[in-house]
Scaffold this active site. Sequence first.
Site, short mmCIF file in Angstrom:
data_model
loop_
_atom_site.label_atom_id
_atom_site.label_comp_id
_atom_site.label_asym_id
_atom_site.label_seq_id
_atom_site.Cartn_x
_atom_site.Cartn_y
_atom_site.Cartn_z
N LYS A 38 6.62 56.26 19.16
CA LYS A 38 6.64 57.01 18.07
C LYS A 38 5.72 56.70 16.93
O LYS A 38 4.85 57.16 16.39
CB LYS A 38 8.20 57.28 17.75
N ASN A 39 6.05 55.12 16.60
CA ASN A 39 5.38 54.45 15.73
C ASN A 39 3.78 54.24 15.58
O ASN A 39 3.41 53.86 14.66
CB ASN A 39 6.00 53.36 15.18
N CYS A 133 13.52 58.62 -3.28
CA CYS A 133 12.70 57.42 -3.41
C CYS A 133 11.92 57.06 -4.59
O CYS A 133 10.84 57.88 -4.54
CB CYS A 133 11.86 57.49 -2.16
N ARG A 138 12.35 51.60 -3.16
CA ARG A 138 12.06 51.47 -1.81
C ARG A 138 10.68 52.42 -1.37
O ARG A 138 10.96 53.42 -1.26
CB ARG A 138 13.02 51.98 -0.74
N ASP A 322 14.06 47.42 14.23
CA ASP A 322 14.44 48.61 14.79
C ASP A 322 15.32 48.34 16.07
O ASP A 322 15.85 49.41 16.77
CB ASP A 322 13.03 49.38 15.05
N ARG A 414 14.79 62.43 16.36
CA ARG A 414 13.65 62.13 15.71
C ARG A 414 12.61 60.90 16.58
O ARG A 414 11.48 60.83 16.63
CB ARG A 414 13.92 61.46 14.57
C1 UD1 Z 1 7.82 51.01 10.07
C2 UD1 Z 1 8.31 51.71 11.23
C3 UD1 Z 1 9.78 51.46 11.04
C4 UD1 Z 1 10.27 49.96 11.03
C5 UD1 Z 1 9.72 49.24 9.87
C6 UD1 Z 1 9.53 47.59 9.90
C7 UD1 Z 1 6.75 53.43 11.22
C8 UD1 Z 1 6.34 54.99 11.19
N1 UD1 Z 1 7.96 53.09 10.84
O1 UD1 Z 1 8.30 51.54 8.77
O2 UD1 Z 1 10.31 52.04 12.35
O3 UD1 Z 1 11.52 49.86 10.83
O4 UD1 Z 1 8.17 49.60 9.81
O5 UD1 Z 1 9.24 47.22 11.06
O6 UD1 Z 1 5.93 52.63 11.97
N2 UD1 Z 1 8.03 47.95 1.26
C9 UD1 Z 1 7.93 48.02 -0.31
N3 UD1 Z 1 6.63 48.61 -0.82
C10 UD1 Z 1 5.82 49.33 0.11
C11 UD1 Z 1 6.17 49.40 1.28
C12 UD1 Z 1 7.19 48.79 2.08
O7 UD1 Z 1 8.61 47.28 -1.02
O8 UD1 Z 1 4.89 50.13 -0.39
C13 UD1 Z 1 9.25 47.21 1.84
C14 UD1 Z 1 10.37 48.24 2.48
O9 UD1 Z 1 11.13 48.80 1.71
C15 UD1 Z 1 10.79 47.38 3.32
C16 UD1 Z 1 9.90 46.29 4.16
O10 UD1 Z 1 8.83 46.55 2.91
O11 UD1 Z 1 11.85 46.63 2.81
C17 UD1 Z 1 9.11 46.71 5.32
O12 UD1 Z 1 8.94 48.16 5.24
P1 UD1 Z 1 7.62 48.60 5.73
O13 UD1 Z 1 6.94 47.77 6.94
O14 UD1 Z 1 6.62 49.19 5.08
O15 UD1 Z 1 8.51 49.88 6.67
P2 UD1 Z 1 7.67 51.32 7.43
O16 UD1 Z 1 6.36 50.96 7.37
O17 UD1 Z 1 8.07 52.21 6.41
#
Ligand code: UD1
Length: 434
Positions: A38-39, A133, A138, A322, A414
């Site tokens: 998926k990711n 959000c 977040r 995950d 999902r």
């Molecule tokens: C992706 C994965 C999700 C997984 C996560 C962590 C996909 C579609 N989803 O989610 O399944 O659980 O990585 O491995 O690939 N953050 C910020 N600012 C930002 C972006 C992130 O503060 O602009 C923080 C988030 O709140 C979180 C951390 O960074 O605490 C990591 O999040 P992130 O790696 O961005 O997760 P996703 O990419 O949304």
Amino acid sequence: MHFRFRHSRPGSGRIRVDKLAITGGARLEGEVRASGAKNATLPILAGALLADSSVTIGNVPHLNDVTTMIALLARMGVEVTVHDGMRVEVNPGSIQHYRAPYELVKTMRASILVLGPLLSRFGEAEVSLPGGCAIGARPVDLHVAGLRAMGADITIEDGFIRARADRLNGVHLVLDIVTVTGTENLMMAATLADGVTVIENAAREPEVVDLADFLNSMGAMVRGAGTNRIEIEGVSSLSGTDYDVMPDRIETGTFLVAAAMTGGRIRVKRTRPSAIEAVLAKLRDAGASVDTGDDWIELDMSCSRPRSVDISTAPYPGFPTDMQAQFTAMNSIADGVATITENVFENRFMHVHELQRMGAKIKIAGHTAVIQGIDRLTAVPVMATDLRASASLVLAGLVADGETLVDRIYHIDRGYECIEEKFQLLGATIKRVV
Ligand code: UD1
């Protein structure tokens, strides 16, 4: 073939609430095939927007999140054809506008992945902020900051991120936090930028590497994916390609944990063992015998009860957040006491309250859960709250006394393809009920 909106209709506002009924006690045995990741599929579908001709993507899993991404592309006027065997053809040339509306974005945060490609290829993008959000909390603040540093003019108003740029410029970016979709968005944007972009403190997840390989197959110049320093040399255009998505390491890990919990023996086929070494190490610590080949993993628990294992989540190559909920479920019935520390996301212990209702002995303090393993869980009706939390409840149901009813399983649809069929293949007593 068309996508079936089998379990729910993203964006329609109406969700059919299915449940899973699981009778615990069966020892899992047999073979199961891993689906496409998926990711990796989500960023690759978004990345197809960068091409100047048709892109075909293979090994696409049939999941609600994938359906949402396809619906999002189609809403923008992009022609998407789903062929047999889950090959999806995307023709970005037919695009009519560059807007990702709230009703689709709210069902899937990963919709933000269209921001970088739209801006870089078409010079504008309008993407709704995910529901509830606030930017800066977040968030997607690092996505936005990176694109701004590349020269984009971005405003955030009326719940939308509105971005414009004639042509993005290559820059040196140092990400404050390791973010997976943030790294992917910026990497995609940089492929068509003017000059070289360097992303430091980049996410190293295998899905980031899969996306880079996909982009390179279209003619992009991405180097260093899989390390924390990615370098992208911008090119003037990208061409169509035919690319197969990597196997899903989280789905694979979920089946392996299920087998370990039930004392079973299973083989997961068409997967990638090297992508889940941290998970395999923990399963061995739990007492499982784990054997791997190029594209398969076999786990044998020899009818024994797993031992408790401590977990501390971290960005790749650390233990994946995950897989945290699934190991929480396993520790609930393991021999001993385990500590689980969640370092990536706040508030990712929603499954714990439901596991406690099944009898699990878990105490939460801040971002740590301490679990005293018990012999058996008890079946009660439980409620899924998010994707991986719902997987942990299914696993708990497999070892509980009686019939567990997991409600709100649209969360599980999902991210898990045909979950009940796959568990049935392995000998579990599980069915979908309305
Ligand atoms: C992706 C994965 C999700 C997984 C996560 C962590 C996909 C579609 N989803 O989610 O399944 O659980 O990585 O491995 O690939 N953050 C910020 N600012 C930002 C972006 C992130 O503060 O602009 C923080 C988030 O709140 C979180 C951390 O960074 O605490 C990591 O999040 P992130 O790696 O961005 O997760 P996703 O990419 O949304």
